[in-house]
Scaffold this motif. Structure first.
Motif, PDB file in Angstrom:
ATOM      1  N   LEU A 212      58.560  83.344  28.491  1.00  0.00           N
ATOM      2  CA  LEU A 212      57.256  82.823  28.052  1.00  0.00           C
ATOM      3  C   LEU A 212      56.776  81.657  28.909  1.00  0.00           C
ATOM      4  CD1 LEU A 212      57.423  82.630  24.131  1.00  0.00           C
ATOM      5  CD2 LEU A 212      56.660  84.526  25.559  1.00  0.00           C
TER       6      LEU A 212
ATOM      7  N   GLU B 216      48.677  84.860  23.933  1.00  0.00           N
ATOM      8  CA  GLU B 216      49.707  85.890  24.128  1.00  0.00           C
ATOM      9  C   GLU B 216      51.001  85.477  23.417  1.00  0.00           C
ATOM     10  OE1 GLU B 216      51.852  89.172  25.294  1.00  0.00           O
ATOM     11  OE2 GLU B 216      49.666  88.922  25.233  1.00  0.00           O
TER      12      GLU B 216
ATOM     13  N   GLN C 275      53.146  87.365  20.484  1.00  0.00           N
ATOM     14  CA  GLN C 275      54.595  87.645  20.593  1.00  0.00           C
ATOM     15  C   GLN C 275      55.336  87.244  19.308  1.00  0.00           C
ATOM     16  OE1 GLN C 275      56.618  88.538  23.442  1.00  0.00           O
ATOM     17  NE2 GLN C 275      54.940  88.799  24.887  1.00  0.00           N
TER      18      GLN C 275
END
Length: 234
Positions: free
Chosen positions: A65, A72, A76
């Motif tokens: 990450l 995003e 997740q």
């Protein structure tokens, strides 16, 4: 579940995080404690993608990450309740909760999750049509937590949830954090109230000026003389 490896973060020339490494396992409550300016909030903002580390890596369920955009990261399965709550004051309680699900398309499930939030926070149901700016500090904290849960996070990041709240509300918020954890959400908690944080966490990390100086079992750390003297009033 979450692994930070040798993370360095700068604000301009200021070296805010100096090589911190930590991990959070699935199902745990882990807390970061430390005085003001130690780097606790910076750590959460870096995990959320709001700050970029200059060095080091962040992995979540095996995925990197480190350079991923904040939205995003939410998709997740990581959601953050920011310090100072930041509810949308000119929108109703219900509208704030719906915004928390902005990445989702499953309308029937969103409705169910709103009901779950109302079960956790009955006060929000009573106030669902009310403008969020008219809520008390404690109610806004509940709303910020409820809104974060609407994205169905696997990992919930909580930044100073007890800040500015009366002691009776602090107890209530912490018992709700335990409840959220019991239903399967892993929690990483940043908290100035070290006593309360250590009482509900499995493990803890102590930050001082951007470095982790102690880590271990929360109960043992609460008994440690160094922690008691520095953070628990002796």
């Amino acid at each position: 579940m979450l692994v930070l490896q040798d993370i360095h973060v700068y604000y301009g020339a200021i070296h805010a995080l100096k090589g911190i490494s930590l991990e959070v396992n699935e199902g745990e409550i882990v807390t970061l404690i430390g005085s003001n300016g130690a780097g606790k909030s910076t750590s959460l903002k870096t995990i959320s993608g709001l700050l970029r580390p200059k060095e080091g890596s962040i992995t979540f369920n095996g995925a990197d990450l480190t350079r991923v955009q904040p939205q995003e990261i939410v998709s997740q399965g990581i959601s953050q309740v920011p310090e100072g709550r930041h509810v949308f004051t000119n929108m109703s309680v219900l509208e704030n909760l719906e915004l928390g699900a902005y990445l989702r398309k499953d309308k029937a499930e969103i409705k169910k999750d709103i009901e779950k939030v109302y079960t956790l926070f009955p006060r929000l149901q009573e106030r669902k049509g009310q403008l969020s700016g008219t809520l008390s500090g404690g109610e806004q904290q509940m709303l910020a937590m409820g809104r974060a849960l609407m994205s169905r996070p696997k990992l919930l990041l909580l930044d100073e949830p007890s800040m500015g709240l009366a002691p009776i509300l602090v107890k209530q918020i912490f018992s709700i954090i335990k409840e959220i954890n019991k239903t399967g959400t892993t929690v990483l908690l940043v908290e100035q109230n070290a006593h309360m944080a250590l009482s509900i966490a499995e493990r803890a990390y102590v930050l001082e000026t951007g470095k982790i100086v102690l880590s271990g079992n929360a109960v043992e750390l609460a008994k440690s003389e160094a922690v008691r003297n520095a953070y628990l009033g002796g």
